[in-house]
Design a protein around this motif. Sequence first.
Motif, PDB file in Angstrom:
ATOM      1  N   SER A 154       0.818  -1.201   0.000  1.00  0.00           N
ATOM      2  CA  SER A 154       0.000   0.000   0.000  1.00  0.00           C
ATOM      3  C   SER A 154       0.856   1.257   0.000  1.00  0.00           C
ATOM      4  O   SER A 154       2.039   1.241   0.370  1.00  0.00           O
ATOM      5  CB  SER A 154      -0.922   0.017   1.228  1.00  0.00           C
ATOM      6  OG  SER A 154      -0.148   0.082   2.422  1.00  0.00           O
ATOM      7  N   ARG A 155       0.249   2.366  -0.401  1.00  0.00           N
ATOM      8  CA  ARG A 155       0.959   3.634  -0.443  1.00  0.00           C
ATOM      9  C   ARG A 155       1.335   4.105   0.961  1.00  0.00           C
ATOM     10  O   ARG A 155       2.365   4.763   1.153  1.00  0.00           O
ATOM     11  CB  ARG A 155       0.097   4.687  -1.149  1.00  0.00           C
ATOM     12  CG  ARG A 155       0.807   6.006  -1.399  1.00  0.00           C
ATOM     13  CD  ARG A 155      -0.098   6.982  -2.134  1.00  0.00           C
ATOM     14  NE  ARG A 155       0.600   8.209  -2.471  1.00  0.00           N
ATOM     15  CZ  ARG A 155       0.028   9.237  -3.109  1.00  0.00           C
ATOM     16  NH1 ARG A 155      -1.229   9.153  -3.482  1.00  0.00           N
ATOM     17  NH2 ARG A 155       0.726  10.317  -3.383  1.00  0.00           N
ATOM     18  N   ASN A 156       0.496   3.772   1.966  1.00  0.00           N
ATOM     19  CA  ASN A 156       0.809   4.173   3.332  1.00  0.00           C
ATOM     20  C   ASN A 156       1.887   3.290   3.964  1.00  0.00           C
ATOM     21  O   ASN A 156       2.260   3.485   5.125  1.00  0.00           O
ATOM     22  CB  ASN A 156      -0.456   4.170   4.202  1.00  0.00           C
ATOM     23  CG  ASN A 156      -1.092   2.787   4.339  1.00  0.00           C
ATOM     24  OD1 ASN A 156      -0.459   1.762   4.079  1.00  0.00           O
ATOM     25  ND2 ASN A 156      -2.348   2.749   4.745  1.00  0.00           N
ATOM     26  N   ASN A 157       2.373   2.305   3.172  1.00  0.00           N
ATOM     27  CA  ASN A 157       3.459   1.416   3.594  1.00  0.00           C
ATOM     28  C   ASN A 157       3.107   0.560   4.805  1.00  0.00           C
ATOM     29  O   ASN A 157       3.999   0.029   5.474  1.00  0.00           O
ATOM     30  CB  ASN A 157       4.732   2.223   3.893  1.00  0.00           C
ATOM     31  CG  ASN A 157       5.298   2.886   2.661  1.00  0.00           C
ATOM     32  OD1 ASN A 157       5.132   2.391   1.546  1.00  0.00           O
ATOM     33  ND2 ASN A 157       5.961   4.011   2.835  1.00  0.00           N
ATOM     34  N   MET A 158       1.827   0.404   5.064  1.00  0.00           N
ATOM     35  CA  MET A 158       1.405  -0.372   6.228  1.00  0.00           C
ATOM     36  C   MET A 158       0.895  -1.757   5.858  1.00  0.00           C
ATOM     37  O   MET A 158       0.994  -2.689   6.662  1.00  0.00           O
ATOM     38  CB  MET A 158       0.305   0.383   6.978  1.00  0.00           C
ATOM     39  CG  MET A 158       0.751   1.681   7.624  1.00  0.00           C
ATOM     40  SD  MET A 158      -0.653   2.588   8.353  1.00  0.00           S
ATOM     41  CE  MET A 158      -1.362   1.336   9.432  1.00  0.00           C
ATOM     42  N   TRP A 159       0.345  -1.903   4.644  1.00  0.00           N
ATOM     43  CA  TRP A 159      -0.371  -3.121   4.300  1.00  0.00           C
ATOM     44  C   TRP A 159       0.254  -3.848   3.117  1.00  0.00           C
ATOM     45  O   TRP A 159       0.822  -3.235   2.208  1.00  0.00           O
ATOM     46  CB  TRP A 159      -1.828  -2.808   3.940  1.00  0.00           C
ATOM     47  CG  TRP A 159      -2.593  -2.104   5.019  1.00  0.00           C
ATOM     48  CD1 TRP A 159      -2.479  -2.286   6.368  1.00  0.00           C
ATOM     49  CD2 TRP A 159      -3.596  -1.102   4.823  1.00  0.00           C
ATOM     50  NE1 TRP A 159      -3.348  -1.461   7.033  1.00  0.00           N
ATOM     51  CE2 TRP A 159      -4.052  -0.725   6.118  1.00  0.00           C
ATOM     52  CE3 TRP A 159      -4.161  -0.496   3.717  1.00  0.00           C
ATOM     53  CZ2 TRP A 159      -5.042   0.236   6.317  1.00  0.00           C
ATOM     54  CZ3 TRP A 159      -5.142   0.456   3.901  1.00  0.00           C
ATOM     55  CH2 TRP A 159      -5.583   0.810   5.177  1.00  0.00           C
ATOM     56  N   LEU A 160       0.098  -5.165   3.142  1.00  0.00           N
ATOM     57  CA  LEU A 160       0.442  -6.012   2.005  1.00  0.00           C
ATOM     58  C   LEU A 160      -0.830  -6.699   1.536  1.00  0.00           C
ATOM     59  O   LEU A 160      -1.459  -7.436   2.303  1.00  0.00           O
ATOM     60  CB  LEU A 160       1.489  -7.065   2.405  1.00  0.00           C
ATOM     61  CG  LEU A 160       1.923  -8.027   1.296  1.00  0.00           C
ATOM     62  CD1 LEU A 160       2.697  -7.282   0.214  1.00  0.00           C
ATOM     63  CD2 LEU A 160       2.775  -9.157   1.861  1.00  0.00           C
ATOM     64  N   ALA A 161      -1.229  -6.429   0.300  1.00  0.00           N
ATOM     65  CA  ALA A 161      -2.413  -7.079  -0.271  1.00  0.00           C
ATOM     66  C   ALA A 161      -1.969  -8.289  -1.084  1.00  0.00           C
ATOM     67  O   ALA A 161      -1.013  -8.222  -1.852  1.00  0.00           O
ATOM     68  CB  ALA A 161      -3.187  -6.106  -1.156  1.00  0.00           C
ATOM     69  N   GLU A 205      -9.575  11.223  -4.738  1.00  0.00           N
ATOM     70  CA  GLU A 205      -9.391  12.586  -4.230  1.00  0.00           C
ATOM     71  C   GLU A 205      -9.629  12.681  -2.737  1.00  0.00           C
ATOM     72  O   GLU A 205      -9.084  13.568  -2.071  1.00  0.00           O
ATOM     73  CB  GLU A 205     -10.326  13.536  -4.984  1.00  0.00           C
ATOM     74  CG  GLU A 205      -9.976  13.720  -6.453  1.00  0.00           C
ATOM     75  CD  GLU A 205     -10.861  14.733  -7.133  1.00  0.00           C
ATOM     76  OE1 GLU A 205     -11.739  15.322  -6.438  1.00  0.00           O
ATOM     77  OE2 GLU A 205     -10.690  14.965  -8.343  1.00  0.00           O
ATOM     78  N   SER A 206     -10.430  11.794  -2.196  1.00  0.00           N
ATOM     79  CA  SER A 206     -10.696  11.804  -0.758  1.00  0.00           C
ATOM     80  C   SER A 206      -9.445  11.513   0.062  1.00  0.00           C
ATOM     81  O   SER A 206      -9.380  11.824   1.253  1.00  0.00           O
ATOM     82  CB  SER A 206     -11.783  10.782  -0.415  1.00  0.00           C
ATOM     83  OG  SER A 206     -11.330   9.467  -0.686  1.00  0.00           O
ATOM     84  N   GLY A 207      -8.444  10.889  -0.582  1.00  0.00           N
ATOM     85  CA  GLY A 207      -7.215  10.554   0.118  1.00  0.00           C
ATOM     86  C   GLY A 207      -7.277   9.246   0.875  1.00  0.00           C
ATOM     87  O   GLY A 207      -6.280   8.808   1.449  1.00  0.00           O
ATOM     88  N   LYS A 208      -8.416   8.578   0.869  1.00  0.00           N
ATOM     89  CA  LYS A 208      -8.589   7.312   1.569  1.00  0.00           C
ATOM     90  C   LYS A 208      -8.150   6.168   0.658  1.00  0.00           C
ATOM     91  O   LYS A 208      -8.711   5.967  -0.412  1.00  0.00           O
ATOM     92  CB  LYS A 208     -10.052   7.137   1.975  1.00  0.00           C
ATOM     93  CG  LYS A 208     -10.332   5.872   2.765  1.00  0.00           C
ATOM     94  CD  LYS A 208     -11.796   5.796   3.144  1.00  0.00           C
ATOM     95  CE  LYS A 208     -12.096   4.540   3.943  1.00  0.00           C
ATOM     96  NZ  LYS A 208     -13.537   4.455   4.314  1.00  0.00           N
ATOM     97  N   GLU A 209      -7.153   5.417   1.072  1.00  0.00           N
ATOM     98  CA  GLU A 209      -6.601   4.359   0.234  1.00  0.00           C
ATOM     99  C   GLU A 209      -7.565   3.177   0.137  1.00  0.00           C
ATOM    100  O   GLU A 209      -8.053   2.661   1.145  1.00  0.00           O
ATOM    101  CB  GLU A 209      -5.262   3.891   0.797  1.00  0.00           C
ATOM    102  CG  GLU A 209      -4.442   3.074  -0.182  1.00  0.00           C
ATOM    103  CD  GLU A 209      -2.968   3.074   0.168  1.00  0.00           C
ATOM    104  OE1 GLU A 209      -2.158   2.720  -0.711  1.00  0.00           O
ATOM    105  OE2 GLU A 209      -2.613   3.444   1.302  1.00  0.00           O
ATOM    106  N   LEU A 210      -7.834   2.753  -1.096  1.00  0.00           N
ATOM    107  CA  LEU A 210      -8.757   1.657  -1.376  1.00  0.00           C
ATOM    108  C   LEU A 210      -8.038   0.595  -2.202  1.00  0.00           C
ATOM    109  O   LEU A 210      -6.903   0.783  -2.630  1.00  0.00           O
ATOM    110  CB  LEU A 210      -9.992   2.178  -2.119  1.00  0.00           C
ATOM    111  CG  LEU A 210     -10.733   3.357  -1.462  1.00  0.00           C
ATOM    112  CD1 LEU A 210     -11.848   3.856  -2.369  1.00  0.00           C
ATOM    113  CD2 LEU A 210     -11.288   2.957  -0.091  1.00  0.00           C
ATOM    114  N   ILE A 211      -8.723  -0.514  -2.440  1.00  0.00           N
ATOM    115  CA  ILE A 211      -8.139  -1.626  -3.208  1.00  0.00           C
ATOM    116  C   ILE A 211      -9.039  -1.965  -4.384  1.00  0.00           C
ATOM    117  O   ILE A 211     -10.268  -2.032  -4.243  1.00  0.00           O
ATOM    118  CB  ILE A 211      -7.950  -2.877  -2.332  1.00  0.00           C
ATOM    119  CG1 ILE A 211      -6.885  -2.640  -1.281  1.00  0.00           C
ATOM    120  CG2 ILE A 211      -7.543  -4.080  -3.182  1.00  0.00           C
ATOM    121  CD1 ILE A 211      -6.646  -3.832  -0.391  1.00  0.00           C
TER     122      ILE A 211
END
Length: 364
Positions: A154-161, A205-211
């Motif tokens: 993820s872009r926030n570097n926290m998650w691995l999908a 645009e909301s800035g909330k990272e989605l998949i």
Amino acid sequence: MERDTRDPLRAVIALHPTKSECIAVALGDQIRVRESSGVQTVQVKQDSKAAADGAQKIIRSMVFSPDGAYLAAGGDDKMLYLYKTDDWHMIHAFSSKKKISSVSFSPSGEHIFAATKYGDVLVAPVLPDGNGSFSEMALLMGHFCSIITCLKVSRNNMWLASCDREGKVRVTVIPSDPMQGAHEIVSFCLGHEKFVSACAFVVPESGKELILSGGGDGLIKLWNPVDGHEMDSVDLGKPILTLTSSVTQDLVFAVLDGSNEVSVLSVDDKNKLVRDSVLLEIPVVTGADTTAQGQAWFVGGPVGSESGLRVACMQRSGNTWEHVATHDSLSKLENCSKDDTPLFHSYLPENLDKKRCKVTTQAM
């Protein structure tokens, strides 16, 4: 006649994160790299044990490290190859018990992840220890014997999908020390009727990272990675082969299996998917990657063949993508001894006649 269950031969592409002129393409057991200084050929050296098992040297996944210092490639010979990009020297080959289907680096670039067709995600440090020895790959997590098809950070570097052949998308917290395993599951995204072949993170645009995820049912699904809630879905009509985010992660390129069509996906302010389609002058697109300079590169050709390989480039212009060039005179990758035969030509803005969409190519 015994049915051949092997995946067909497909080209894959990887772009250097900071050097737009550095592009790597793999087809079969060879990697060709285009740099500003010319074209380099990286020969994959097969492990003797893998050769004894009859495994083929076919690269299935390839990626640059976040800082561009390393290139990792893995595939059917159960090996993960790690190269230094300053001289393209292979510094180590990690061994796996099963074929490697997808590779990715940790956010820091200190570790490399490798998904296998046994359902495991393996991890290893990029650098050797104080004695100059490389650690063996350890188990990061598992998908319970289901073939893992894709890994994305993820872009926030926290998650691995990670997604698999059983229709699952799993979101896992990347631990501070991956060698100790990843034990915290954020969510499972469930809803595909067939296998999931690809996933990608998107930031609207909301800035909330989605998949986004896609696979054999031809559906692109939008998920909230925090709780696994399905937010939207669109039918592309064909199985999805790969999903690739733009560097800014506001767009995702969907490569359709057996097609020259690429779908460009985005998310609007109501968290609904918006789709646009682009037809490329490539018989069958098999891979895609993007650059920080706003370019999207695609590779493809006849599936299962080592001839007829093509690359195409598109340039972002505002909210649209303009076709820059298609190169259809690439050298065969198995003929790597002819270093004077260019795999790529330069596609520079000053070489493009936009009125006629004609490109003046220059040999490297």
